[in-house]
Design an enzyme around this catalytic site. Structure first.
Site, PDB file in Angstrom:
ATOM      1  CB  SER A 242      41.221  43.775  44.310  1.00  0.00           C
ATOM      2  OG  SER A 242      41.316  42.386  44.042  1.00  0.00           O
ATOM      3  CE  LYS A 243      34.911  46.137  47.762  1.00  0.00           C
ATOM      4  NZ  LYS A 243      33.495  46.478  47.492  1.00  0.00           N
TER       5      LYS A 243
END
Length: 469
Positions: A242-243
Site C-alpha cells: 500500500s502507499k
C-alpha cells in the site's frame, strides 16, 4: 499463428497508474511468451466506464513501454467487445447452459434473509432456473449461468497446484445485467478465448474467479487455458502493498532513477527464482523463466535489493546506454538542460560507483558545473591560506606537465613529498577548487576529464576568489 503457439496477455483496468504488481504480472507474461517464441497481448479492461480514463490507459502504455515490455498487435479494448460478450451469453441461453432470471433485488434479499433465519446457505437459488420460457413476464431480467449443483470444479493451477471448489458453494452468477451489459466474469472468458490466450498468468487475488470462469469455458465447450496464479507483492513488513510502503507505480520507480533493465531484473526475482541467480539480463531471463520457478508465498518488496541490482546494471551497461538513460531520466523529472558531450566524458568515471541515475548525475556534477565553482561550506574549509598556498605552488608544475594520470599523480606526489605532507593535504584543496565539494570521484580522474585548460582555470578562480575574501 500456429496451433501450438503460446499466447499470454496482460489485462489491466485503466483506473490509475501502472501498479508495480501489475508490472510484474506483465513481465511474467512477457517473459513466458518471449522465451518460447509466443505472443504477448495487451487488453485494456475498460468496461467500468465510470472509473476508466484515457489518461490512465496512456499511463499503462507509457509504463509498459518504459519498462521495455513490447506487446504484439494493437491493444484490445474490452468495452469494444461488448456485442460479442452479449452474443455468447445468448448462445448459452439457447443451449440451455444459462437462463433469464426475473428476480428483483428485493426478492433476492428476502430469499437470503429467510435462509439466514433458517440457518441455510444464503446462495441465491433462482426460481427461474428451470422455468418454461412461456411463463416469462414482460419485465427486466438478467442472464445467469446454470452452475452445476453437484460435483467439483477443479483448477489445475501451474503455481498453486490443484484447487478444488464444490459446485454447491457457487451460485448462478450473472452474465448479463438487466440493462444488457456483460459482467466482468463473462467478458474476461470471451476475450481470452477469442484472443487465443493459452496461458492465464495473473495475481492470486483472481484465484477465486478461476472456478467461475472455468464453468463458462465448460458451458461453451471451450478448452481451458493453463492457469497460473502468482502470489501478490507485500511490503517489507509482510503486509499487503500500500502507499505506506512507498512507491507503487512504475513511473515512480522511473522517476527515482532506476534503469528499466534493473527494475525488470528485480521484478523477475520478486516471487520467481532460478537457483541462486540474482543478477541477470533479459536474454537469460527469457531463457530461464518458467512457471515452476514461481513460489507460492507472497514476495516482499525490498528497495535495498533493488538499489543493489540497479548498481550492478549501471556497471554492466555500455556508456552510451547509461548516457541515454540518464538524459531520459533528467527529461522525465524536468531537470535543467545537460551538456551531453560533457556528461559522456564523465560517465566512465562515475557509473561504477553509482546505484541510481540521479546518484550518477550528482557524481558527474563536476563536469557539468560552470565557472566560477562555488565551494560548499565543507569544501571551503580546504581553501584556507595553507590550501591556497599549496595550489599556487602546484599551478606552475601542472602547467608544464603532460596531461596523463600517471604524470599528474607524480607532480602532486612530488609536491607533497617536498613539503612533508600526505597526498590528501593537497588533494583536499584541489578537490574543492575543481568540484566545490568534498565527496567526488578521484581528483586525478576529474582533472583528466576536465582537461588542462578547465582544470587550471578552476584552480585560478579558487585562489583569486579566496585571496580576495
Amino acid at each position: 499463428m500456429t496451433a501450438d503457439q503460446i499466447v499470454t496477455r496482460f489485462a489491466p483496468s485503466p483506473t490509475g497508474y501502472l501498479h508495480i504488481g501489475g508490472a510484474r504480472t506483465a513481465l511474467f507474461n512477457w517473459l513466458y511468451a518471449r522465451g518460447r517464441g509466443g505472443r504477448f497481448l495487451l487488453r485494456i479492461e475498460d468496461t467500468d466506464r465510470a472509473r476508466s480514463s484515457e489518461a490512465a490507459t496512456q499511463a499503462i502504455f507509457d509504463g509498459l513501454s518504459w519498462l521495455g515490455l513490447d506487446w504484439d498487435g494493437e491493444p484490445v479494448s474490452q468495452a469494444a467487445n461488448a456485442a460479442r460478450h452479449v452474443e455468447v451469453a445468448h448462445r448459452m441461453v439457447d443451449a440451455g447452459r444459462a437462463y433469464r432470471c426475473f428476480a428483483t433485488q428485493d426478492e433476492i434479499e428476502a430469499s437470503r434473509e429467510a435462509a439466514r433465519t433458517e440457518g441455510r446457505s444464503t446462495l441465491f437459488q433462482s426460481p427461474w432456473r428451470d422455468a418454461d420460457p412461456a411463463t416469462h413476464p414482460d419485465a427486466p431480467s438478467v442472464i445467469r449461468l446454470k452452475t452445476p449443483r453437484d460435483g467439483t470444479t477443479v483448477i489445475a493451477d501451474a503455481v498453486q497446484g490443484e484447487v478444488r471448489t464444490r459446485n454447491d458453494q457457487l451460485d448462478d452468477m450473472v452474465l448479463l445485467r438487466s440493462d444488457g451489459t456483460p459482467t466482468y466474469m463473462l467478458a474476461v472468458v470471451v476475450d481470452d478465448h477469442d484472443m487465443g490466450v493459452t496461458h492465464v498468468i495473473r495475481g492470486d487475488d483472481h484465484l477465486n474467479n478461476a472456478a467461475r470462469q472455468a464453468q463458462i469455458y465448460d458451458a461453451m465447450a471451450w478448452p481451458h487455458p493453463v492457469w497460473a496464479h502468482i502470489p501478490l507483492i507485500h511490503g517489507a513488513d509482510g503486509k499487503k502493498l500500500s502507499k505506506r510502503h512507498g512507491a507503487l507505480g512504475v513511473e515512480e520507480y522511473a522517476e527515482m532513477g532506476f534503469p528499466a533493465q534493473a527494475l525488470r531484473n528485480y521484478l523477475a526475482r520478486l516471487g520467481w527464482s532460478h537457483g541462486d541467480d540474482e543478477f541477470f539480463e533479459d536474454v537469460q531471463a527469457r531463457e530461464w523463466f518458467d512457471l515452476d520457478g514461481i513460489g507460492r508465498a507472497p514476495a516482499r518488496l525490498d528497495l535495498k535489493k533493488l538499489e543493489n541490482l540497479s548498481g550492478q546494471h549501471l556497471s554492466a551497461m555500455t556508456d552510451d546506454e547509461v548516457l541515454a538513460a540518464t538524459l531520459d531520466w533528467n527529461d522525465r523529472v524536468g531537470g535543467a538542460p545537460i551538456d551531453r558531450a560533457a556528461l559522456a566524458r564523465a560517465i566512465p568515471l562515475v557509473k561504477e560507483a553509482s546505484r541510481t541515475l540521479p546518484q550518477l548525475l550528482d557524481r558527474a556534477r563536476f563536469v557539468l558545473a560552470e565557472r566560477p565553482i562555488l565551494p560548499d561550506e565543507k569544501a571551503a574549509k580546504a581553501l584556507d591560506p595553507d590550501g591556497r598556498e599549496l595550489l599556487a605552488e602546484l599551478t606552475p608544475h601542472l602547467r608544464n606537465a603532460s596531461w596523463s594520470r600517471d604524470v599528474l599523480e607524480a607532480v602532486v606526489g612530488d609536491l607533497a613529498q617536498s613539503r612533508g605532507l600526505g597526498l590528501g593535504k593537497i588533494a583536499g584543496p584541489l578537490r574543492a577548487a575543481i568540484a566545490g565539494r568534498t565527496a567526488t570521484p578521484s581528483v586525478f580522474d576529474m582533472m583528466i576529464v576536465l582537461g588542462p585548460d578547465e582544470t587550471l582555470a578552476r584552480i585560478s578562480d579558487a585562489a583569486e576568489r579566496d585571496a580576495a575574501d
